[in-house]
Structures are given as structure tokens and as C-alpha cells.
Design a protein around this motif. Sequence first.
Motif, short mmCIF file in Angstrom:
data_model
loop_
_atom_site.label_atom_id
_atom_site.label_comp_id
_atom_site.label_asym_id
_atom_site.label_seq_id
_atom_site.Cartn_x
_atom_site.Cartn_y
_atom_site.Cartn_z
N GLU A 143 -32.36 43.64 17.18
CA GLU A 143 -33.87 43.01 16.27
C GLU A 143 -33.23 42.29 14.96
N ALA A 144 -31.66 42.68 15.18
CA ALA A 144 -30.93 41.61 13.72
C ALA A 144 -30.94 40.61 14.17
N LEU A 145 -30.30 40.67 15.47
CA LEU A 145 -29.73 38.86 16.23
C LEU A 145 -30.83 38.30 16.36
N ASP A 146 -32.26 38.53 16.62
CA ASP A 146 -32.79 37.88 16.54
C ASP A 146 -33.30 37.64 14.63
N ALA A 147 -33.04 37.88 14.41
CA ALA A 147 -33.55 37.90 12.79
C ALA A 147 -32.62 36.59 12.44
N ARG A 148 -31.60 37.17 12.41
CA ARG A 148 -30.27 36.07 12.71
C ARG A 148 -30.77 34.57 13.53
N GLU A 185 -26.24 33.29 2.05
CA GLU A 185 -27.98 33.06 2.49
C GLU A 185 -28.63 33.41 3.55
N ARG A 186 -27.59 33.47 4.74
CA ARG A 186 -27.24 33.27 6.14
C ARG A 186 -28.20 35.06 6.00
N SER A 187 -27.36 36.41 5.74
CA SER A 187 -26.81 37.28 5.70
C SER A 187 -28.29 37.97 4.96
N ILE A 188 -28.51 37.48 3.39
CA ILE A 188 -29.08 37.56 2.82
C ILE A 188 -30.75 37.64 3.80
N ALA A 189 -30.92 36.82 3.97
CA ALA A 189 -32.25 35.80 4.60
C ALA A 189 -31.98 36.82 6.02
N THR A 190 -31.11 36.92 6.68
CA THR A 190 -31.46 37.86 7.38
C THR A 190 -32.21 39.13 7.68
N PHE A 191 -30.86 39.70 6.45
CA PHE A 191 -31.45 41.55 6.05
C PHE A 191 -33.06 41.49 5.22
N LEU A 192 -34.03 40.84 4.76
CA LEU A 192 -35.00 39.96 4.68
C LEU A 192 -35.58 40.47 5.69
N LEU A 193 -35.71 39.12 6.34
CA LEU A 193 -36.03 38.95 7.52
C LEU A 193 -36.56 40.15 8.21
N CYS A 194 -35.78 41.22 8.58
CA CYS A 194 -35.90 42.21 9.45
C CYS A 194 -36.88 43.06 8.96
N ARG A 195 -36.05 43.11 7.24
CA ARG A 195 -36.80 44.19 6.75
C ARG A 195 -39.15 43.45 6.27
N LEU A 196 -38.60 41.97 6.85
CA LEU A 196 -40.42 41.97 6.63
C LEU A 196 -41.24 43.13 8.10
N SER A 197 -40.41 43.04 9.05
CA SER A 197 -41.35 44.28 10.52
C SER A 197 -40.62 46.02 9.87
N GLY A 198 -40.35 46.25 8.47
CA GLY A 198 -40.12 47.62 8.56
C GLY A 198 -38.92 48.10 8.66
N ARG A 199 -37.75 47.00 8.74
CA ARG A 199 -36.85 47.71 9.78
C ARG A 199 -35.48 46.80 9.06
N VAL A 200 -33.94 47.44 8.34
CA VAL A 200 -33.21 46.52 8.37
C VAL A 200 -31.93 47.15 8.96
N TRP A 225 -21.95 39.21 5.78
CA TRP A 225 -22.72 39.31 7.61
C TRP A 225 -23.65 40.73 7.03
N VAL A 226 -24.28 40.17 8.53
CA VAL A 226 -25.20 42.25 8.59
C VAL A 226 -24.38 42.69 9.83
N ALA A 227 -24.64 43.73 10.25
CA ALA A 227 -24.32 44.37 11.26
C ALA A 227 -25.16 45.93 11.62
N VAL A 228 -25.13 46.47 12.77
CA VAL A 228 -25.59 47.44 12.99
C VAL A 228 -24.66 48.48 13.07
N GLY A 229 -24.89 49.74 12.86
CA GLY A 229 -23.88 51.24 14.06
C GLY A 229 -22.44 50.74 13.38
#
Length: 138
Positions: free
Chosen positions: A60-65, A82-97, A114-118
Motif C-alpha cells: 500500500e505504501a509503495l503504491d501510494a509512493r 514533499e514525497r514522504s508527506i504526500a505518500t503518508f497522506l495518500l495512504c491515510r485517505l484509505s484509512g492506513r498509514v 521517507w516512509v517505512a513499514v515495520g
Amino acid sequence: MSIPVTLEPRASRDTVPRGRRVAARVAVAVAFQLRRCRPQRLRRLMELAGRGARPATSAEALDAREAVVAVSVHCAGQGCLERSIATFLLCRLSGRVPEWRTGVRLEPFRAHAWVAVGGVPVGEHEEVATYAVTMAVR
């Protein structure tokens, strides 16, 4: 904040569905405004935005990125904040971050966001693992 000197590989805008492109553009526009905030305020706003959301998966994070990079040349290049903030916010629109992080490296000095998962950076160069995390929103 920057790592890449060249643009990242970008998916064609046509491969990103129209609704997703619109959402990505909105996320990028908001990210450009949030980048002007002081670091502590930015962190509080990101925490507020992520409140109540479930953790995102790597896919999900990679798709948003990739959607963010597809709609913004700036985010495909030197615009890591800007990329990391926008990725975070785009993921948030689907209820996940995903996790949102900023960090530095001293030799040579570099700053990055950057954004990370785990704890694993999503869609980033391997050298991001050498950065000391200075701010994180989980």
C-alpha cells in the motif's frame, strides 16, 4: 533533504487510475504547504493526520509512493520531504498509514525524509539504512 540526483523511474500517469491521480495531486498540494511548517509543528500535524488509522502494508505504501511520483516531477526528484508527506497522506485517505521518518547522515552530511513499514524504508535506496532517524511518526 535529498539523496537522488536524478529523477526516479516514474510510472506513466496513464497507469495510475484517474481517481488515484486526483487524490495524489491533492496529497502533493497539501504536502507542499506542510513543508513550510516548523519541524515540531509538522510532526504534530502528521501525528494528528495518522490518528486512528491502521498500519499500512508495504504494498500500500509503495503504491501510494508511486502514484505521488507519477503526478509530481518535484517529488520524483529532490523533493523527498514533499514525497514522504504526500505518500503518508495518500495512504491515510484509505484509512492506513506508514511510518513517516526524517533522518540525517554525517559522512558526508545528508538529510532525508521517507516512509517505512515495520522499520523498513519503502521504495528507497539502500543507503537510507545508514541514516540516524531524527523524527518519526508511527
